[in-house]
Every structure is written in structure tokens, then in C-alpha cells.
Scaffold this motif. Structure first.
Motif, mmCIF file in Angstrom:
data_model
loop_
_atom_site.group_PDB
_atom_site.id
_atom_site.type_symbol
_atom_site.label_atom_id
_atom_site.label_comp_id
_atom_site.label_asym_id
_atom_site.label_seq_id
_atom_site.Cartn_x
_atom_site.Cartn_y
_atom_site.Cartn_z
ATOM 1 N N TYR A 1 2.211 -9.462 5.697
ATOM 2 C CA TYR A 1 1.496 -9.010 6.978
ATOM 3 C C TYR A 1 1.350 -9.569 8.232
ATOM 4 O O TYR A 1 0.881 -8.902 9.061
ATOM 5 N N LEU B 1 0.383 -6.093 10.866
ATOM 6 C CA LEU B 1 -0.664 -5.405 11.015
ATOM 7 C C LEU B 1 -1.537 -6.454 12.215
ATOM 8 O O LEU B 1 -0.970 -6.919 12.651
ATOM 9 N N SER C 1 0.624 -1.132 -0.065
ATOM 10 C CA SER C 1 0.173 0.256 -0.155
ATOM 11 C C SER C 1 0.418 1.767 0.070
ATOM 12 O O SER C 1 0.482 2.649 -0.294
ATOM 13 N N SER D 1 -9.044 -10.355 1.324
ATOM 14 C CA SER D 1 -9.462 -8.698 0.757
ATOM 15 C C SER D 1 -8.530 -9.364 -0.924
ATOM 16 O O SER D 1 -9.737 -9.102 -1.488
ATOM 17 N N GLN D 2 -7.488 -8.703 -0.378
ATOM 18 C CA GLN D 2 -6.926 -8.564 -1.831
ATOM 19 C C GLN D 2 -6.561 -10.940 -2.110
ATOM 20 O O GLN D 2 -6.792 -10.484 -3.520
ATOM 21 N N LEU E 1 -7.015 -7.640 11.370
ATOM 22 C CA LEU E 1 -6.695 -6.960 10.291
ATOM 23 C C LEU E 1 -5.167 -7.739 9.237
ATOM 24 O O LEU E 1 -5.470 -7.969 7.804
ATOM 25 N N SER E 2 -4.738 -8.010 10.095
ATOM 26 C CA SER E 2 -3.629 -9.095 9.430
ATOM 27 C C SER E 2 -4.418 -10.428 8.622
ATOM 28 O O SER E 2 -3.938 -11.172 8.072
ATOM 29 N N VAL F 1 -7.258 -7.934 5.577
ATOM 30 C CA VAL F 1 -6.249 -7.446 4.374
ATOM 31 C C VAL F 1 -6.066 -8.487 3.562
ATOM 32 O O VAL F 1 -6.461 -8.268 2.362
#
Lengths: 326, 351
Positions: free
Chosen positions: A135, A139, A46, A150-151, A143-144, A147
Motif C-alpha cells: 500500500y 495510497l 479491492s 483495518s485489514q 490512508l496508507s 486501510v
């Protein structure tokens, strides 16, 4: 030639590799094989200018790929490097070799890219390893997982329906063919003693298959069992990836305030003629406005009235009224 | 080795080419380059064993492609030829050459296949020419538009969204690369003096681009058709700069490659397959006076006898049920005294 800072944004190293994914290995290999002076910024996807890793900041431009996915971004980086003149790996090739390069690059794109994407994003164990390395430490707990999940959906939609068996089968076939071709090469690289962009693309995939825990066992075993591929990968790692590239230099101007930089008081710049004129005009305007307001208040008669007194009225208006006592 | 008839189903010839589409050119080139003895059946796509053209009948099998489309069928045919041992074009290649063949075959499949499909099915003028040549003379008026139109929709769905500019751009780039590689070849073919399967695949596309009216002008010019368009007098009258601009894109090495293979390998037309008499016509049509009855075997006799026994047993069961079951008519035994007293009128007890 003006100095320009070439900054490569890539994943941090993992499991003995200088970078986590095949694509960022490809981009870094292209820069190193071309012996370009560049800086490495290790980050997650990001934080890059284009939103994918690898990303290259050439100073004058940031190459972006027309197709989605990190392997397409790596190809765009290699093409932009050649076009910008900073490092053209293919300049020394004869036309038949360029034709062969085009053919093999298309073969790699058709077969190895698919297998690499599959093992990173769709293979359950492969994606787990990738997620942990990419990740897991950055994170916090919810969130780890969210995220990367979703990717992963995004990548799965992008890749469409890939048959895992066919993908690995095709990749293994290509690896055998590449090994045959490498054995017949007159030098240590694909086309001889000097590297080409095909070596960069090939190295990215092969190093990834050989060393990364994200790669599927079938691919890792194939590269391991073909000694020409293993020695190819390890040779490039030893010779070209020996030293880590420094991070880009800090850019001081504009970030910190004057007080943080140690000034005792904010320096006032001397007023210019324009400033003085502007100040004087504003003072005049304010005076005029105050006079208008004051005149309105005093003379307008709305707040208090000032009438003139006649003398006889004033004489008869003094003390008590006891003249007419009846 | 038993004699087997290898039959190739292909489109009829068109515009100087032995066949209409690139795929059937590829299949025929593979057979001819391998010097295999085969028969040609010219037909339209509904008459083949697999439903697409080209199709190959190897006697023992009919290779079918896993992917749709005629170019995939051609690749399946070439692979089946090599596997069956009838004609393996790649047997003489060294491993590095096989690797290069794989790379170039993938390049052709990725770029030239797309352009060929686009110009045949999606390009308006190209499809018009294809339709005229393929269906114009075979089907009556309404069908000659409806059938190709439905096939075109099917192909468009199959191919997905192709950008025409990108397709042609990619094909032109590949043609330049292939020309560079051919010039550096030690022989007349891609890898030397002997042909390989890559030559068959390449020939199909290049001959199609060079000669067929279905191919887009950008492809035709690239392979070397420019000489046909500009007469020599006009070329001489140009300035050198104009001539250079007119000659951009001409690749004579490809043109000579295609024409050389056409001359040497496609000189004679292959005969159609022999008529297969056994089994098509009835015995009467073949002239027998009466149907010959084969003598019954032991098994036949046993079967016949057993069936006769079974039928007799079934008839007996049915007859016994009808007679003795009492449902249809009853048979009762008459006792003698009752029978005696049951005759004429009842006038004994007249009181």
C-alpha cells in the motif's frame, strides 16, 4: 473451442518474486505449471472480482472460496482450474499418489498456512514490510496506514489466537518432512517428472519463505539451509516464471463515445415504420389537446365573453349623449 | 533393566471390540503392535490418573496431553511410548516415510478425529449408544443421565460448531484415500510388513467405525459393513445395476485390515495390574500383633532431648513470672518490730 480470456488478478512483483504474497504465487504457479495461456492483471485487493487476491476470471465463472483468506482463495482457484478442464495438474496421478497428495495438502494447510498468515499479518515487522510493499506507493499518507490497519484487525479476528512459537515450530517441522520426501522423489517435482497441484501449493509457500522480506527469519533460514528446497524453488522460478505474462487486452466496445472515436457528427438512424407511426400519433394527440384547450379558453366564458350585439342597440350606442339637454 | 509396570486405563470392551472408544483402541493398539508387556485396567473416565480415558501409567510418568479430549490423550500416549523407549513403533522408518507418516497423521487428525467426535458426542443416536454402554450399568438412574449430559455439554463446547455433513463427507473422502494407499502398500501394514504408529491411529478409527454401534451408518458402511446388512440371497437376487449401487462405498481392504489386526494382535486379553499390597492396608490388617516401634536414631534422640530442655526452660520461665511477678500474690518480708506490735488488741492508750 471458443477462445476465452483467462485473467489472473495478483499482487505486483516484489523482491525478485513474481508476486507479493504466497497465495498469489500459488495461483500463478498452478497456471504456469499447467501451461495455461492466461493474462496477468496486477492490482491491489479491492480491484478484483472477488475482493481478495488472487482471483481468477475464467470467462464463464469466477471461483470464490467458501472460507475467508487469500490462501483459501488460491485453493479454490486451483480446484476450479482442474474442474473447468483448462488445466488439471493431477490427472496423471495414480490413486495412491492422490491419497498422498490429499495428506500432504492437508499438512500444508494445517501448518504452513498458519505460519504464513502469522508472519504476514500478526508479526509486527512482517506486517510492516507487507504494508510498505502493498500500500505504501498507492495510497496517500493517512490512508496508507488506516486501510491496512483495518485489514489487519479483520485478519487477526479471522485467525483467532495463534501462538507464534507453535506456528513456527510446526512449520519448521513440516519443512523438514517435505525436504525428506522431496529427496526421495524420482523426479524434480513431488511425485516425479510431472508437476502436480501439490507442487503449486508448495512452491507458493517455499518461494515466499525464501525470498520475501515479509517472511520470518526462522522460515527463511530453514529453506535456505535445506538445499533440496532451495534448488526446488529456484528451479521452478527459472524454468516456469522466466517471462512475464501480458496484461489482458483492452476492451474497446462501449467505453468511448462516438465523438471520441472520431465521428464528425452523431449519425441519425433512419426512422422505422414504428417510429413514424409513433410520431404521427403523438402529433395528432398534441393537436387534439391544443384544440381542447383553445375551445375551453374561447368558449368557456371565463376569460372574456363574446356576446352578440343587436342592431338598434348598436345604433344608439354611438357618440355623445347630448339629446336630452335640459 | 528395572521392572516397571505399564498400566493402561481403558474402557471395557463392547460389541466385539476390546474397548468402547476409538481413542482407547488407538492406545491399546499402539501397545500391542509394539509388543510391550502391559496391564489393562478397565474403568470409567473418572478413575484414571489424568481424568480421561485412555491413560497410561509408565511407572515413571503419566503422559498428559496439552489439548483436551481423548483422541489427543491417545496421541500423547503414543508419543510418550516412543520417547520412553519402551516401544517405538517408528524407529524402522526411513525419513521419507516419516514425512508421509506426519502428513497422514495430520490428515487423520484433521478429518477422522472430527467425525469420530461428532458421532460420539453430538449425534443423538450415537451419544445414546455411548451413554448406555459407558454409564448405563455403573451409575444409578438419575446420575446415569446427568453425568453424561454434563460431559456432553463440555465436549460440545470444546468442539465448537461442527457441520455434520461436512464432517462425514471429509471422513468418507479420507477413508477412500487411505484405502487407495493401503492397497498400494507392499505389506499388510501402511508402510510394509512392520507396523508403525500410523497403523495404531488408523486401526483405532477404522475398528470403531466398523464394529461399534456408536459409529454413524455412513462411516460403518464405508469401512465395509455393507456385507453384514444384505444377506447373500438378496444380493444374488438383485440385478447387476442394483448390486453396483449397493456396493458403492464398500472398501474391503479396510475391513480386512481391521479384522486382520484384531485377530492377530488382540487375541488374548491383557491381565489387570497386580494388587499393590504395600501401603494400602494397615499393619493391623496385615496381621501384626502390635505396631512395631523402630529404634530411635541419634538424630531422634538429640531432637527429643533438645525438646525436653526447651520445655523445661519454658516451664521455669512461666513459674518464675507467676511467683515473682507480683501480679497474682505478693510476698513481702515482715520486719520484727512491726511484727511484735501487730499482735492482739490495741488497748494501750485507754484514756
Amino acid at each position: 473451442m471458443t477462445e476465452r480470456n483467462i485473467v489472473l488478478y495478483k499482487w505486483p512483483g516484489h523482491a525478485g518474486l513474481p508476486s507479493l504474497t504466497a497465495a498469489s504465487l500459488q495461483a500463478e504457479a498452478a497456471l504456469r505449471l499447467a501451461k495455461v495461456q492466461f493474462f496477468c492483471q496486477e492490482c491491489s485487493s479491492s480491484s478484483t472480482p472477488t475482493g481478495v487476491i488472487p482471483a481468477l476470471d475464467l470467462g464463464s465463472e469466477v471461483p470464490a472460496a467458501s472460507e475467508a483468506g487469500d490462501l483459501a482463495a488460491a485453493r479454490a482457484i486451483i480446484a476450479a482450474l482442474a474442474a473447468s478442464g483448462a488445466g488439471d495438474l493431477d490427472a496423471w496421478l495414480a490413486p495412491p499418489q492422490r491419497a498422498e497428495l490429499l495428506a500432504f495438502a492437508t499438512l500444508l494447510q494445517a501448518k504452513l498456512d498458519t505460519a504464513t498468515h502469522y508472519t504476514t499479518w500478526i508479526e509486527k515487522r512482517g506486517f510492516g514490510e507487507f504494508r510498505k510493499a502493498a500500500y505504501g506507493s498507492q495510497l496517500p499518507f493517512p490512508l496508507s496506514y488506516i486501510v491496512p490497519w483495518s485489514q489487519r484487525n479483520e485478519m487477526a479476528k479471522l485467525l483467532g489466537a495463534i501462538d507464534g512459537f507453535k506456528a513456527y515450530q510446526g512449520a519448521v517441522e513440516v519443512l523438514s518432512a517435505v525436504a525428506d520426501r522431496l529427496r526421495a522423489s524420482p523426479g524434480r517435482f513431488f511425485f516425479g517428472d510431472r508437476p502436480s497441484s501439490l507442487d503449486a501449493l508448495l512452491f507458493g509457500h517455499l518461494a515466499f519463505y525464501r525470498h520475501s522480506p515479509v517472511a520470518a527469519p526462522v522460515l527463511r533460514d530453514k529453506v535456505g539451509r535445506l538445499p533440496v528446497l532451495a534448488s526446488y524453488v529456484d528451479g521452478i522460478l527459472e524454468d516456469f516464471f522466466a517471462t512475464a505474462m501480458p496484461p489482458p487486452p483492452m476492451d474497446d466496445a462501449g467505453s468511448w463515445s462516438d465523438a471520441a472515436q472520431g465521428a464528425s457528427s452523431a449519425p441519425k438512424p433512419p426512422p422505422t415504420v414504428e417510429d413514424v407511426r409513433m410520431w404521427r400519433g403523438s402529433q395528432y394527440w398534441l393537436a387534439g389537446a391544443a384544440a381542447a384547450v383553445g375551445g375551453y379558453v374561447l368558449l368557456g366564458g371565463h376569460y372574456f365573453s363574446i356576446t352578440t350585439l343587436d342592431d338598434d342597440e348598436g345604433e344608439g350606442m354611438d357618440d355623445d349623449d347630448d339629446d336630452d339637454v335640459q
